[in-house]
Design a protein around this motif. Structure first.
Motif, PDB file in Angstrom:
ATOM      1  N   MET A  72       0.830  -1.190   0.000  1.00 26.58           N
ATOM      2  CA  MET A  72       0.000   0.000   0.000  1.00 26.58           C
ATOM      3  C   MET A  72       0.875   1.253   0.000  1.00 26.58           C
ATOM      4  SD  MET A  72      -2.999   1.399   0.017  1.00 26.58           S
ATOM      5  CE  MET A  72      -4.145   0.080   0.468  1.00 26.58           C
ATOM      6  N   ARG A  73       0.519   2.205  -0.838  1.00 22.41           N
ATOM      7  CA  ARG A  73       1.286   3.441  -0.959  1.00 22.41           C
ATOM      8  C   ARG A  73       0.511   4.608  -0.375  1.00 22.41           C
ATOM      9  NH1 ARG A  73       5.490   3.082  -4.836  1.00 22.41           N
ATOM     10  NH2 ARG A  73       5.568   0.995  -5.764  1.00 22.41           N
ATOM     11  N   ALA A  74       1.247   5.547   0.185  1.00 24.90           N
ATOM     12  CA  ALA A  74       0.673   6.796   0.667  1.00 24.90           C
ATOM     13  C   ALA A  74       1.122   7.928  -0.244  1.00 24.90           C
ATOM     14  CB  ALA A  74       1.106   7.070   2.104  1.00 24.90           C
ATOM     15  N   PHE A  75       0.206   8.859  -0.510  1.00 20.58           N
ATOM     16  CA  PHE A  75       0.522  10.052  -1.299  1.00 20.58           C
ATOM     17  C   PHE A  75       0.372  11.256  -0.375  1.00 20.58           C
ATOM     18  CE2 PHE A  75      -1.153   6.852  -4.151  1.00 20.58           C
ATOM     19  CZ  PHE A  75      -0.248   6.865  -5.201  1.00 20.58           C
ATOM     20  N   CYS A  76       1.450  11.940  -0.164  1.00 20.53           N
ATOM     21  CA  CYS A  76       1.446  13.042   0.800  1.00 20.53           C
ATOM     22  C   CYS A  76       1.205  14.349   0.064  1.00 20.53           C
ATOM     23  CB  CYS A  76       2.754  13.066   1.568  1.00 20.53           C
ATOM     24  SG  CYS A  76       2.950  11.610   2.627  1.00 20.53           S
ATOM     25  N   GLU A  77      -0.043  14.789   0.062  1.00 19.68           N
ATOM     26  CA  GLU A  77      -0.426  15.985  -0.683  1.00 19.68           C
ATOM     27  C   GLU A  77      -0.141  17.273   0.076  1.00 19.68           C
ATOM     28  OE1 GLU A  77      -4.503  15.281  -1.666  1.00 19.68           O
ATOM     29  OE2 GLU A  77      -4.062  13.241  -2.357  1.00 19.68           O
ATOM     30  N   GLY A  78       0.293  17.156   1.340  1.00 21.95           N
ATOM     31  CA  GLY A  78       0.568  18.345   2.129  1.00 21.95           C
ATOM     32  C   GLY A  78       2.039  18.608   2.355  1.00 21.95           C
ATOM     33  N   LEU A  79       2.888  18.123   1.453  1.00 20.15           N
ATOM     34  CA  LEU A  79       4.324  18.312   1.653  1.00 20.15           C
ATOM     35  C   LEU A  79       4.727  19.785   1.629  1.00 20.15           C
ATOM     36  CD1 LEU A  79       5.893  15.374  -0.406  1.00 20.15           C
ATOM     37  CD2 LEU A  79       5.776  15.622   2.081  1.00 20.15           C
ATOM     38  N   ASN A  80       3.971  20.618   0.925  1.00 20.72           N
ATOM     39  CA  ASN A  80       4.344  22.037   0.881  1.00 20.72           C
ATOM     40  C   ASN A  80       4.165  22.727   2.226  1.00 20.72           C
ATOM     41  OD1 ASN A  80       1.488  21.963   0.697  1.00 20.72           O
ATOM     42  ND2 ASN A  80       1.471  24.010  -0.201  1.00 20.72           N
ATOM     43  N   ILE A  81       3.427  22.086   3.141  1.00 23.53           N
ATOM     44  CA  ILE A  81       3.311  22.611   4.498  1.00 23.53           C
ATOM     45  C   ILE A  81       3.852  21.596   5.502  1.00 23.53           C
ATOM     46  CG2 ILE A  81       1.436  24.222   4.053  1.00 23.53           C
ATOM     47  CD1 ILE A  81      -0.513  22.104   5.140  1.00 23.53           C
ATOM     48  N   SER A  82       4.739  20.706   5.028  1.00 18.25           N
ATOM     49  CA  SER A  82       5.420  19.721   5.880  1.00 18.25           C
ATOM     50  C   SER A  82       4.443  18.829   6.624  1.00 18.25           C
ATOM     51  CB  SER A  82       6.358  20.417   6.875  1.00 18.25           C
ATOM     52  OG  SER A  82       7.442  20.991   6.202  1.00 18.25           O
ATOM     53  N   VAL A  83       3.541  18.225   5.870  1.00 18.94           N
ATOM     54  CA  VAL A  83       2.594  17.264   6.438  1.00 18.94           C
ATOM     55  C   VAL A  83       2.678  15.972   5.649  1.00 18.94           C
ATOM     56  CG1 VAL A  83       0.170  16.717   6.860  1.00 18.94           C
ATOM     57  CG2 VAL A  83       1.014  19.042   7.267  1.00 18.94           C
ATOM     58  N   CYS A  84       3.023  14.890   6.321  1.00 21.40           N
ATOM     59  CA  CYS A  84       3.005  13.542   5.746  1.00 21.40           C
ATOM     60  C   CYS A  84       3.038  12.556   6.900  1.00 21.40           C
ATOM     61  CB  CYS A  84       4.192  13.304   4.817  1.00 21.40           C
ATOM     62  SG  CYS A  84       4.213  11.649   4.066  1.00 21.40           S
ATOM     63  N   PRO A  85       1.879  12.028   7.295  1.00 17.34           N
ATOM     64  CA  PRO A  85       1.825  11.176   8.494  1.00 17.34           C
ATOM     65  C   PRO A  85       2.817  10.014   8.465  1.00 17.34           C
ATOM     66  CG  PRO A  85      -0.386  11.764   7.799  1.00 17.34           C
ATOM     67  CD  PRO A  85       0.543  12.269   6.734  1.00 17.34           C
ATOM     68  N   LEU A  86       3.036   9.407   7.300  1.00 13.88           N
ATOM     69  CA  LEU A  86       3.916   8.238   7.254  1.00 13.88           C
ATOM     70  C   LEU A  86       5.357   8.635   7.568  1.00 13.88           C
ATOM     71  CD1 LEU A  86       3.775   5.322   4.742  1.00 13.88           C
ATOM     72  CD2 LEU A  86       5.967   6.374   5.282  1.00 13.88           C
ATOM     73  N   THR A  87       5.865   9.666   6.934  1.00 18.81           N
ATOM     74  CA  THR A  87       7.265  10.040   7.168  1.00 18.81           C
ATOM     75  C   THR A  87       7.461  10.636   8.547  1.00 18.81           C
ATOM     76  OG1 THR A  87       7.019  12.259   6.202  1.00 18.81           O
ATOM     77  CG2 THR A  87       7.548  10.472   4.697  1.00 18.81           C
ATOM     78  N   GLU A  88       6.428  11.253   9.090  1.00 21.40           N
ATOM     79  CA  GLU A  88       6.541  11.861  10.411  1.00 21.40           C
ATOM     80  C   GLU A  88       6.690  10.808  11.503  1.00 21.40           C
ATOM     81  OE1 GLU A  88       3.425  14.794  11.127  1.00 21.40           O
ATOM     82  OE2 GLU A  88       3.285  15.118   8.973  1.00 21.40           O
ATOM     83  N   SER A  89       6.092   9.642  11.292  1.00 21.94           N
ATOM     84  CA  SER A  89       6.045   8.651  12.366  1.00 21.94           C
ATOM     85  C   SER A  89       6.920   7.430  12.124  1.00 21.94           C
ATOM     86  CB  SER A  89       4.600   8.184  12.572  1.00 21.94           C
ATOM     87  OG  SER A  89       4.098   7.621  11.362  1.00 21.94           O
ATOM     88  N   SER A  90       7.384   7.222  10.896  1.00 22.75           N
ATOM     89  CA  SER A  90       8.073   5.976  10.567  1.00 22.75           C
ATOM     90  C   SER A  90       9.580   6.071  10.821  1.00 22.75           C
ATOM     91  CB  SER A  90       7.825   5.628   9.096  1.00 22.75           C
ATOM     92  OG  SER A  90       8.520   4.464   8.754  1.00 22.75           O
ATOM     93  N   LYS A  91      10.133   4.964  11.282  1.00 23.47           N
ATOM     94  CA  LYS A  91      11.587   4.866  11.451  1.00 23.47           C
ATOM     95  C   LYS A  91      12.265   4.314  10.195  1.00 23.47           C
ATOM     96  CE  LYS A  91      11.405   4.263  16.477  1.00 23.47           C
ATOM     97  NZ  LYS A  91      11.786   3.383  17.623  1.00 23.47           N
ATOM     98  N   MET A  92      11.483   3.690   9.325  1.00 24.99           N
ATOM     99  CA  MET A  92      12.023   3.181   8.068  1.00 24.99           C
ATOM    100  C   MET A  92      10.905   3.212   7.030  1.00 24.99           C
ATOM    101  SD  MET A  92      13.704  -0.548   7.128  1.00 24.99           S
ATOM    102  CE  MET A  92      15.148  -0.221   8.137  1.00 24.99           C
ATOM    103  N   PHE A  93      11.174   3.840   5.891  1.00 21.55           N
ATOM    104  CA  PHE A  93      10.157   3.896   4.844  1.00 21.55           C
ATOM    105  C   PHE A  93      10.843   3.979   3.486  1.00 21.55           C
ATOM    106  CE2 PHE A  93      10.898   8.210   6.327  1.00 21.55           C
ATOM    107  CZ  PHE A  93      11.004   8.962   5.164  1.00 21.55           C
ATOM    108  N   THR A  94      10.033   3.730   2.470  1.00 17.61           N
ATOM    109  CA  THR A  94      10.519   3.730   1.093  1.00 17.61           C
ATOM    110  C   THR A  94       9.764   4.803   0.317  1.00 17.61           C
ATOM    111  OG1 THR A  94      10.961   1.361   1.218  1.00 17.61           O
ATOM    112  CG2 THR A  94      10.827   2.323  -0.983  1.00 17.61           C
ATOM    113  N   MET A  95      10.480   5.490  -0.560  1.00 21.40           N
ATOM    114  CA  MET A  95       9.866   6.538  -1.375  1.00 21.40           C
ATOM    115  C   MET A  95      10.140   6.252  -2.847  1.00 21.40           C
ATOM    116  SD  MET A  95      10.514  10.669  -1.382  1.00 21.40           S
ATOM    117  CE  MET A  95      12.146  10.517  -2.146  1.00 21.40           C
ATOM    118  N   SER A  96       9.067   6.213  -3.645  1.00 24.35           N
ATOM    119  CA  SER A  96       9.195   6.096  -5.097  1.00 24.35           C
ATOM    120  C   SER A  96       8.996   7.476  -5.714  1.00 24.35           C
ATOM    121  CB  SER A  96       8.166   5.118  -5.662  1.00 24.35           C
ATOM    122  OG  SER A  96       8.472   3.797  -5.277  1.00 24.35           O
TER     123      SER A  96
END
Length: 988
Positions: free
Chosen positions: A471-495
């Motif tokens: 399952m992929r997450a799309f962080c549409e609020g990056l321009n205001i520094s909002v992305c729940p997955l990256t904020e909370s994860s200790k390890m993640f992958t970005m395509s």
């Protein structure tokens, strides 16, 4: 161009030829188009009555409300009833005609009709009695739309008409009767789509008066400096009454003009008066046009709900006026269409005034310049631009991922919803920002629905291509520094998916809470990264939508039309040290640029290109113009959604100094400026960037002083401009502008600020012989150069009065901030280059802002079997070539557009013909056949023919004889040329 032996692709011609399957009308050959035009009288003044309705695809009401006739307390309008009524009335008399424009509405209506009604409508179309004009999904705005989105919405509407009615559904005339100024690039696109002519209604009041005297309301528009005439030549007619009927001859239920009372036994018999008024009107109109043919638009906004009122009176008008011919009258009145009128103008074999500039800015009076909408609703303008980028990515991945992208592990994905939402968003009261607030919300809601379906398609496609169904997450609020997955994860992958046909480098800023991270690319190589504090302005702006304290910054790279995968792991989680105090003198520098700031003010002071050894003085600040409330001596016109009218020629500075903080490391350098509680900015220089980034944040705009505000940023430089500056046209060709000047007529300038504003869709620049300063924008905005060496861009507007142009409410957006007002964030990219090489930088930079990489995130490390990198192309396209369209057309066919993205003579390196091999284009899609089409993809290029027109200066341009392509598979592109192909493919 057709591949040898490609007989199977001929089957695809059926979609261009078919009328409606299962709905035969009769055995007669269709006589639509020019063949269906009524006879005229060569020795008389022929008055072409054009029954029409202008149906806004949203404005005061939403699209749905307009179609169904809901919320008539706002505006009485119901499109479904218009079409019902018109079809009924057309059947009563074979001489009656009607034109229809907006495919978005007709598509809805057609889906709801029974087979019997469809047969009747098809017959009306086949006989030319119901004619489609323009034919796009909507009548698009011309100032704030990007050319790629315009082409898409036109293609959407034209394909529906083709699939439904065959050749008789193909419009021959472009019809933009309501947009507020007209772009040269639009005319160029219409010409390349095969239109024979173009009619519009709105024209600057000074230009109109001059053209009336010179009989130049009909002209030949040469709409490209790069394409050989007559490729982008378009006959253009300016309508006499906007798009309304002449005074005294409006017979809709919404009108108050008297009907024709033709019973002689009644006291109020008025036939003689009506006939005399009409003859006088016709003769007066004929004095400002060149031929013995004139056009009258008989209709207006949402008219013909009760078409009987119109047709009954027009029938009488035609009968009684033509009856005067027996007494010697030389006026002949007839039901007609714009294409039939155009045909008569062509038969006149006259010559026409030549125009090579555009029709901006538009003013309808001395103090009424429609230049505010270039910036109105900046957040919606940005969302529309982002949606266009996602749609192109969605279209591409639908092709690259094959059928499983539409129905895969994440459900049914679709590009259709976004395609239609984007089509509606191009309307001249949508992305323009000139709609009511509740309608703006509706446009955004439609785009959001499109995002949902496109994201499912993207996930399905990436699952196919990567072999991973995580399952992929799309962080549409990056321009205001909002992305729940990256904020909370200790390890993640970005395509990182790259929709461009060239490899990209891009810096990402991800919201995180750790203080150090490991970043590795698809080959497992470490990537340099840095963690920095999130600014206070960003924390305030996002509110409780995110909780990250820091941002992780690093550079990503992605192959053309493909993706690359990055793995990110937390290394350290401790508080970052506080940012250091700014040093003086303050400088940011990488190997390409050097930026200095005035230590006393915290403002920019100079910009240097270290590669070319150029340096200019450059200061930048924020200002506002107080918006006129319409209560001064000169005019009662206020600023509003459409109109920009400052109450003084001197803007007010927000602050002469900025409080600053600095960030400096090996990845990114920032100077964070705070000008006031409602204006802040980050001046940013990434380590490998050749451009300087200005990330501005504005709002809520204060209005406690009782005055609306038009907020600008102004760049003041040492460049010697002598009154000249340059703006793009819909993101393509660039036009030269000159302060207080119009190329076509001698301007009497009455608004020195608003009258010098022009739309910029992607960029503007100033230059002299030594240097060019280019600003690339992330959305459509208004811009000008009011002072030599200066370039100003309007960023935000908040107004307290309606400008009396119909919308009926002030442009006072609130948004997330509540009643305090809307906060908007955006980016400007600055480049400093020699003028003769500037296009090599700003062209690809602008395309990269329009088609941005799509980031998607998954929790944890990638699976061992996951394919971490992929390109949909065998090789990157040449630098001059832009891959404009890759879209699934049918189950085994793909629509492809290749574009030469440089103007003729613009670049020594790239303004040359370039050849692309279609068979060697894709890596996973096998091209079996290719046939070239018109730009609108609704006719074969080999069968496209257009009416020829002669300019009054010079001679008529013969069709250009372009050299043959090197081979059936190799296609050559000349500067500014777009070539469209229908590919027969085999997808893996």
């Amino acid at each position: 161009m057709a591949a040898h032996g490609n007989t199977a692709v001929l089957v695809l011609f059926s979609f261009l030829q078919v009328c409606v399957s299962g709905f035969p009308t009769n055995n007669r050959e269709p006589v639509c188009g020019y063949k269906s035009c009524p006879a005229t009288q060569p020795s008389m003044l022929n008055v072409h009555l054009v029954p029409h309705t202008h149906d806004d695809v949203g404005w005061l009401k939403t699209v749905d409300q307009y179609y169904y006739g809901d919320r008539n307390d706002i505006q009485h309008a119901g499109v479904q009833y218009i079409l019902d009524s018109v079809v009924e009335e057309l059947q009563k008399d074979p001489t009656r005609r009607f034109i229809y424009v907006e495919s978005a509405f007709f598509y809805r209506w057609w889906k709801q009709q029974k087979q019997a009604t469809r047969r009747i409508v098809t017959q009306l179309v086949n006989e030319g009695r119901l004619e489609f004009i323009n034919g796009g999904w909507c009548m698009s705005d011309e100032a704030t739309t990007h050319y790629s989105a315009v082409i898409d919405q036109m293609t959407l509407g034209l394909r529906f008409l083709n699939d439904t009615f065959g050749p008789c559904g193909r419009p021959r005339v472009a019809w933009h009767i309501d947009p507020f100024g007209h772009a040269r690039e639009h005319a160029s696109m219409f010409a390349q789509m095969g239109y024979d002519g173009f009619f519009f209604g709105r024209l600057d009041y000074q230009d109109r008066e001059r053209r009336k005297k010179a009989k130049e309301l009909e002209l030949l528009w040469r709409a490209s400096e790069s394409l050989s005439p007559p490729t982008a030549d378009l006959f253009t007619g300016i309508l006499p009454n906007g798009y309304n009927p002449p005074d005294g001859f409006c017979w809709d239920q919404s009108c108050t003009d008297s009907p024709i009372r033709d019973d002689p036994d009644l006291e109020d018999f008025n036939v003689h008066d009506v006939v005399q008024l009409f003859l006088e009107t016709a003769h007066n109109q004929s004095k400002i046009y060149k031929t013995n043919h004139i056009i009258m638009t008989m209709g207006s906004d949402f008219q013909y709900e009760n078409a009987n009122l119109w047709y009954k009176n027009m029938d009488k008008l035609i009968r009684y006026v033509n009856g005067q011919q027996a007494a010697g009258s030389k006026v002949n009145v007839l039901y007609s269409t714009p294409s039939c009128y155009l045909q008569e103008l062509h038969r006149a074999n006259s010559t026409w005034a030549l125009k090579t500039d555009d029709f901006f800015p538009y003013a309808d009076d001395a103090h009424d310049f429609w230049t505010g909408y270039f910036t109105s609703r900046p957040a919606l303008k940005r969302y529309e631009r982002q949606s266009n980028s996602l749609l192109q990515t969605c279209n591409q991945l639908e092709v690259l991922g094959g059928p499983r992208s539409r129905s895969g592990p994440f459900g049914k994905g679709s590009s259709d919803f976004m395609r239609r939402a984007m089509g509606v968003a191009q309307h001249h009261d949508a992305v323009s920002g000139t709609e009511k607030q509740h309608v703006a919300y509706d446009y955004a809601r439609r785009l959001a629905t499109g995002w949902d379906y496109c994201q499912i398609l993207v996930m399905n496609s990436l699952a196919v291509l990567s072999g991973s169904d995580d399952m992929r997450a799309f962080c549409e609020g990056l321009n205001i520094s909002v992305c729940p997955l990256t904020e909370s994860s200790k390890m993640f992958t970005m395509s990182v998916y790259n929709p461009l046909a060239h490899p990209i480098s891009w810096y990402v800023h991800l919201p995180v809470n750790g203080s150090a991270y490991s970043v590795t690319d698809a080959q497992g190589k470490p990537v340099a990264s840095a963690v920095i504090h999130i600014s206070k302005a960003t924390q305030v702006l996002r509110g409780d939508r995110g909780f990250a304290q820091n941002e992780l910054v690093f550079q990503v790279q992605a192959p053309p039309l493909g993706y690359s995968t990055y793995s990110i792991s937390l290394l350290q989680n401790r508080p970052l040290p506080p940012p250091p105090r700014p040093k003086a003198p303050l400088t940011m520098q990488n190997k390409y640029l050097k930026v200095t700031f005035d230590p006393a003010t915290g403002l920019l002071s100079s910009l240097s290109n270290l590669e070319t050894k150029q340096s200019i003085q450059l200061s930048q600040n924020f200002y506002w113009y107080n918006a006129s409330a319409g209560n001064n001596e000169e005019s009662n016109q206020p600023s509003g959604a459409y109109i920009f009218r400052p109450n003084t020629s001197t803007p007010f500075i927000i602050s002469k100094t900025a409080k600053i903080q600095t960030v400096q490391n090996g990845v990114v350098q920032e100077v964070r400026q705070v000008f006031s509680p409602w204006v802040s900015q980050v001046v940013r220089l990434h380590e490998e960037s050749r451009e300087l980034e200005l990330e501005w944040t504005i709002g809520p705009v204060p209005f406690q002083d009782g005055l609306g505000k038009e907020v600008i940023t102004r760049l003041d430089s040492s460049i010697k401009t002598a009154g000249y500056f340059y703006t793009d046209s819909n993101g393509r060709e660039v036009l030269e502008r000159r302060r207080d000047y119009r190329p076509t007529w001698k301007l009497i300038q009455s608004e020195p600020i608003a009258g010098n504003y022009y739309p910029i869709n992607s960029r503007a620049y100033i230059k002299d012989k030594e240097a060019q300063l280019t600003v690339v924008t992330d959305r459509s905005q208004g811009a000008s150069s009011i002072v030599d060496g200066s370039l100003e861009i309007m960023l935000h507007r908040r107004l307290l009065y309606d400008d009396v142009r119909g919308v009926g409410e002030p442009l006072n957006e609130t948004g997330e901030a509540g009643p305090e007002g809307l906060v908007v964030r955006g980016r400007l990219l600055l480049t400093l280059t020699p003028p003769d090489t500037a296009a090599n930088t700003h062209r690809p930079l602008a395309q990269g802002q329009v088609l941005q990489p799509l980031l998607s995130f998954t929790e944890g490390a990638p699976k061992p079997s996951t394919r971490l990198q992929f390109s949909g192309l065998q090789a990157a396209l040449p630098p001059a070539v832009h891959l404009l369209t890759v879209s699934q057309w049918d189950y085994d066919s793909v629509l492809l557009r290749l574009e030469h993205q440089y103007q003729s003579g613009e670049s020594k390196a790239f303004s040359q013909p370039v050849t692309v091999n279609l068979q060697k284009l894709f890596s996973q899609v096998e091209v079996l056949g290719a046939t070239e089409m018109s730009l609108g993809a609704n006719q074969w290029k080999s069968e496209m023919s257009r009416l020829d027109w002669r300019p009054s200066t010079g001679t008529a341009a013969p069709p250009p004889k372009r050299p043959a392509d090197p081979s059936p598979w190799e296609v050559t592109l000349n500067p500014m040329e777009i070539r469209t192909f229908l590919l027969r493919v085999r997808q893996s």
